[in-house]
Design an enzyme around this catalytic site. Structure first.
Site, PDB file in Angstrom:
ATOM      1  N   ASP A   1     -16.547 -32.566  -2.304  1.00 41.76           N
ATOM      2  CA  ASP A   1     -16.583 -31.483  -3.289  1.00 41.76           C
ATOM      3  C   ASP A   1     -16.726 -32.045  -4.704  1.00 41.76           C
ATOM      4  OD1 ASP A   1     -15.919 -28.475  -3.847  1.00 41.76           O
ATOM      5  OD2 ASP A   1     -14.665 -29.633  -5.230  1.00 41.76           O
TER       6      ASP A   1
ATOM      7  N   CYS B   1      22.505 -15.198   4.265  1.00 49.48           N
ATOM      8  CA  CYS B   1      23.281 -13.956   4.256  1.00 49.48           C
ATOM      9  C   CYS B   1      24.581 -14.152   3.468  1.00 49.48           C
ATOM     10  CB  CYS B   1      23.606 -13.531   5.686  1.00 49.48           C
ATOM     11  SG  CYS B   1      24.493 -11.945   5.766  1.00 49.48           S
TER      12      CYS B   1
ATOM     13  N   CYS C   1      21.418 -12.806  11.436  1.00 48.66           N
ATOM     14  CA  CYS C   1      21.203 -12.814   9.986  1.00 48.66           C
ATOM     15  C   CYS C   1      20.204 -13.896   9.597  1.00 48.66           C
ATOM     16  CB  CYS C   1      22.517 -13.098   9.246  1.00 48.66           C
ATOM     17  SG  CYS C   1      23.879 -11.990   9.637  1.00 48.66           S
TER      18      CYS C   1
ATOM     19  N   CYS D   1      21.623  -8.361   4.956  1.00 46.04           N
ATOM     20  CA  CYS D   1      20.627  -9.364   4.521  1.00 46.04           C
ATOM     21  C   CYS D   1      19.227  -9.077   5.030  1.00 46.04           C
ATOM     22  CB  CYS D   1      21.069 -10.759   4.950  1.00 46.04           C
ATOM     23  SG  CYS D   1      20.938 -11.100   6.732  1.00 46.04           S
TER      24      CYS D   1
ATOM     25  N   THR E   1      30.258 -10.335  16.385  1.00 40.77           N
ATOM     26  CA  THR E   1      29.770  -9.093  15.764  1.00 40.77           C
ATOM     27  C   THR E   1      28.536  -8.536  16.453  1.00 40.77           C
ATOM     28  OG1 THR E   1      28.365 -10.286  14.180  1.00 40.77           O
ATOM     29  CG2 THR E   1      30.648  -9.837  13.516  1.00 40.77           C
TER      30      THR E   1
ATOM     31  N   ARG F   1      21.591  -7.501  17.104  1.00 39.13           N
ATOM     32  CA  ARG F   1      20.895  -6.549  16.233  1.00 39.13           C
ATOM     33  C   ARG F   1      20.827  -7.090  14.808  1.00 39.13           C
ATOM     34  NH1 ARG F   1      26.069  -4.440  16.975  1.00 39.13           N
ATOM     35  NH2 ARG F   1      27.192  -3.885  15.055  1.00 39.13           N
TER      36      ARG F   1
ATOM     37  N   CYS G   1      21.122  -7.656  10.881  1.00 44.30           N
ATOM     38  CA  CYS G   1      22.114  -7.396   9.843  1.00 44.30           C
ATOM     39  C   CYS G   1      21.534  -6.407   8.832  1.00 44.30           C
ATOM     40  CB  CYS G   1      22.482  -8.704   9.149  1.00 44.30           C
ATOM     41  SG  CYS G   1      23.592  -8.530   7.748  1.00 44.30           S
TER      42      CYS G   1
END
Length: 488
Positions: free
Chosen positions: A446, A38, A34, A68, A30, A63, A65
């Site tokens: 402390d 996702c 993601c 998601c 694709t 690139r 998604c």
């Protein structure tokens, strides 16, 4: 560091949101990358590639998604733990150093040559400094495109792009949408949610959602911040924390409200170029990139801490939006109560802080710059003579650049430089480092820690406390938060 492929693939199959931000999953068929959670159909393992950063996935040609939104995830908890060059570089890039000073400036801060730095980052993170900065610019651009009506040429400038063409090309490459299409989709979502499409926002105000990991002890964070809130500089009202910001290009005001699955953030900035820096500092303030399940699981193995962890799962270590401010406030707080320190800081802010050009409710000033403190008339510092000398020496060292108090600094070097400053001891150093993101900082001397240890029937001297805290590594700073809460 990437997980084993089989572990990563099983995480993808289970859609485990705990690992969002730890790594990214790309699918070769694709061309999309993601987050592990996702909801899309799980791809065949032969088509899956694992990357340590979104920038690495983008550099490999994938690139983001659109379903998601992998760029809108909490940051990797590794950057809280790692004090090596890669970890420091990631924190510096998130603070906008590459956009302001270029790769050469980033390399100078890390004492590396640009070429060597690029080689280290590619090996560790899968992307060089320019690719990492480019991924951040793309995310900043998307925030401005979706949440404002600012013209695209101004968005490009504010996000750190050198030209409108570079902005358009990057947005299209990363999101497979033009800026116009992204804004149109965002307006459609707002319209579906009840807001008229394109309705103007308050000038300069940006509504954002800051992702986080669960569980999240919002109540504990707000109590800590409320107890130390300085009038004019910050306030807590109900479940909302508000404060002024001193940023590289101008002042700002932030409003942070924990919600069911995120933190609602509203920013008003004098200069939109400060958006990415402001968001990064707000995330550090609320410790939003922590891995709370890992911390809780580790601390709960100790029978003494287990009830505290069970009572407040997801407790965070409050950070800071300004290291220099933190250092001064911590020195002021030496050997005085929290309320007493707050009163002194309020007087310092009122007399030496710069008034906001546009006050916001009760917020009216930004914390004094180190230059203002270094040049101040000592009579304006309502401190003992010894404490006044320490504050002035600290301010001068920071203002001269000899001392960098920041979560991006080398922690060992910072510890040594702070200890070399007259009037600063172990307690001060550990408290500063703890709030700068050092998950293992532990102020053994402390008083609050010692009282809590006595309440647990443990020896409270520093040496014994240090030995007892050994099993809590590398999460001793989180253990301190539990002990402080027990003492409050």
């Amino acid at each position: 560091m990437l997980p084993d492929f089989e572990i990563a693939y099983r995480t993808l199959q289970s859609r485990d949101a705990r690992f969002d931000g730890w790594f990214f999953v790309a699918v070769t068929t694709t061309g999309i990358y993601c987050r592990p959670s996702c909801p899309a159909m799980t791809p065949h393992r032969d088509h899956v590639r694992i990357y340590p950063t979104a920038a690495a996935a983008q550099a490999a040609g994938f690139r983001a998604c659109l379903r998601c939104r992998p760029d809108a995830v909490p940051g990797s908890p590794q950057w809280n733990l790692r004090s090596d060059v890669a970890g420091r570089a990631m924190r510096l890039i998130a603070d906008g150093v590459v956009d302001r000073e270029g790769v050469d400036g980033l390399a100078r801060r890390l004492a590396y040559s640009p070429r060597h730095l690029r080689r280290v980052l590619i090996e560790e993170l899968g992307a060089g400094p320019l690719d990492l900065a480019r991924a951040q610019r793309a995310h900043t651009a998307r925030l401005l495109i979706e949440t404002t009506a600012v013209p695209f040429n101004e968005v490009a400038f504010a996000a750190g792009f050198s030209s409108l063409r570079q902005f358009n090309d990057t947005v299209r490459t990363v999101y497979a949408l033009t800026p116009t299409e992204i804004r149109r989709r965002a307006r459609g979502r707002r319209h579906a949610g009840g807001r008229a499409p394109g309705a103007p926002l308050e000038p300069g105000s940006l509504p954002l959602r800051l992702p986080r990991r669960e569980p999240f002890d919002a109540a504990g964070l707000l109590r800590f911040l409320a107890a130390r809130a300085v009038p004019g500089l910050e306030e807590v009202s109900g479940e909302t924390y508000r404060r002024t910001l001193l940023l590289p290009h101008g002042d700002g005001v932030v409003e942070l409200t924990p919600r069911a699955d995120h933190v609602e953030c509203r920013l008003r900035l004098a200069d939109l170029r400060d958006l990415a820096t402001a968001v990064g500092r707000c995330r550090a303030l609320l410790d939003l990139d922590a891995d709370p399940r890992a911390v809780d699981d580790a601390l709960a193995r100790d029978p003494l801490l287990a009830p505290l962890v069970a009572a407040a799962p997801g407790r965070r270590v409050p950070g800071t939006v300004d290291g220099a401010e933190l250092a001064v406030r911590t020195v002021v707080g030496q050997q005085v109560s929290v309320a007493g320190a707050r009163r002194v800081v309020a007087r310092l802010a009122a007399s030496l802080g710069r008034p906001l050009a546009q006050p916001s409710g009760t917020l009216s000033v930004v914390f004094p710059t180190t230059a203002a403190l270094a040049d101040a008339d000592p009579a304006l510092l309502p401190l003992t003579e010894a404490r006044r000398r320490t504050v002035l020496a600290l301010a001068r060292e920071i203002d001269d650049g000899r001392l960098v108090v920041s979560g991006t600094a080398d922690r060992d070097e910072l510890r040594a430089r702070l200890l070399a400053t007259p009037g600063i001891g172990e307690w001060t150093v550990e408290c500063i480092l703890m709030r700068l993101g050092d998950t293992d900082a532990f102020p053994a001397t402390d008083l609050g820690v010692r009282r809590a240890l006595r309440g647990l029937a443990l020896p409270d001297n520093a040496a014994a406390a240090g030995r007892r805290a050994e099993p809590w590594r590398p999460w001793r700073a989180y253990a301190v938060q539990h002990l402080w809460a027990m003492d409050s």
